[in-house]
Design an enzyme around this catalytic site. Sequence first.
Site, PDB file in Angstrom:
ATOM      1  N   ASP A  97     -20.756  85.005-100.964  1.00 22.15           N
ATOM      2  CA  ASP A  97     -22.125  85.530-100.958  1.00 22.15           C
ATOM      3  C   ASP A  97     -22.722  85.275-102.341  1.00 22.15           C
ATOM      4  O   ASP A  97     -22.311  85.886-103.330  1.00 22.15           O
ATOM      5  CB  ASP A  97     -22.131  87.022-100.648  1.00 22.15           C
ATOM      6  CG  ASP A  97     -21.823  87.337 -99.182  1.00 22.15           C
ATOM      7  OD1 ASP A  97     -21.032  86.582 -98.578  1.00 22.15           O
ATOM      8  OD2 ASP A  97     -22.351  88.336 -98.665  1.00 22.15           O
ATOM      9  N   LYS A 160     -29.307  86.033 -96.529  1.00 25.05           N
ATOM     10  CA  LYS A 160     -29.006  87.465 -96.595  1.00 25.05           C
ATOM     11  C   LYS A 160     -30.119  88.170 -97.353  1.00 25.05           C
ATOM     12  O   LYS A 160     -30.619  87.655 -98.350  1.00 25.05           O
ATOM     13  CB  LYS A 160     -27.648  87.642 -97.292  1.00 25.05           C
ATOM     14  CG  LYS A 160     -27.225  89.074 -97.581  1.00 25.05           C
ATOM     15  CD  LYS A 160     -25.857  89.077 -98.261  1.00 25.05           C
ATOM     16  CE  LYS A 160     -25.485  90.461 -98.806  1.00 25.05           C
ATOM     17  NZ  LYS A 160     -24.182  90.439 -99.505  1.00 25.05           N
ATOM     18  N   LYS A 192     -27.927  87.686 -92.445  1.00 23.72           N
ATOM     19  CA  LYS A 192     -27.185  88.891 -92.813  1.00 23.72           C
ATOM     20  C   LYS A 192     -28.148  89.905 -93.411  1.00 23.72           C
ATOM     21  O   LYS A 192     -28.880  89.599 -94.361  1.00 23.72           O
ATOM     22  CB  LYS A 192     -26.072  88.556 -93.813  1.00 23.72           C
ATOM     23  CG  LYS A 192     -25.266  89.786 -94.281  1.00 23.72           C
ATOM     24  CD  LYS A 192     -24.091  89.374 -95.163  1.00 23.72           C
ATOM     25  CE  LYS A 192     -23.402  90.578 -95.788  1.00 23.72           C
ATOM     26  NZ  LYS A 192     -22.250  90.193 -96.640  1.00 23.72           N
TER      27      LYS A 192
END
Length: 244
Positions: A97, A160, A192
Site C-alpha cells: 500500500d 485506496k 479500497k
Amino acid sequence: MTKKELVVSLMDLTSLNDDDTNSNIETLVDNSRNTLGDVAAICIYKEFIPFAKGLDNIKNTNIQVATVINFPTGNGDVEQTLEELNIALNNGADEIDLVMPYKLLAQGEHGKVGNFIGTIRKACGNKALKVIIESGELHTEELIRLASKVAISEGVDFIKTSTGKVPVNATVEAAKFMLDEIKSSGTQCGFKVAGGVKSLDDAVEYLDLATSIMGDRFISNKTFRFGTSSLLHNILGKDGGGKY
C-alpha cells in the site's frame, strides 16, 4: 454468505500504530481467522512481516500480508520509497500500500506523480500494489478524480481512499468519484476504502455504492477491500452488527 461474512472476507485487517509489538500482531493474526471466516489480508508495518508470516494461524491460508510505504505523509522521494519497498519485499510482503505524493499532485505536478507510481509499480513485480490517494487532503472532486486517473493509468491493482492518519479519511462522495474513474478507465483496477468504516452499516453503504457503479462481480477481494482496525471487532461485538 451473509452480509457480515461478505464484509469480513473483504477486509484488510490493519494495525499501523507507533506502539505495535509482536503481541499486538499476534492478536491481529488470531483475529484474522474468526467465526465469520478469514479476512482477505492483514496490513502491518514491514518490520513485523517475518514474525507474522511465521505464525501458525496464518500459514497455509490465503490471507495476504500487506504493508505500507511512503506512509503516512507521502513525502518521500522515489529513491527512499524504493528502499522501503525492497525491505518490504525481502521481508515477505504479499501486497504493498503506497501513499501517493498527493501534495505534488495538488501542486500541479501530476506527471512527476505518475512517474513515481510507475517506478514503484515496476519494482513491485507481481505483488499487488494499492495506491493511497489521501482523498480527504485533496479537497476537490477535480483533484480526487485526477489522482485516481493518474494511479490507474500506471497499472496499479487498487486505488485506496486514505491512510486513516488525517482529519478527513474515507467519504462516500470521494468513493463515488474514484469508482467512477475506475469504471471510465475500463481496467481491472480495484478499490479500497479505508479510514472511518466502523460499522456494518457503514460497510454496506460502500458495498451498495460499488455495486451500483461497477456491478455485482466487482464485490470480490480481488477488486474490493476494506482497510480497517475496528470494523471486525464491531461486527463480532454484541452491538456492532448493524441491522443485518
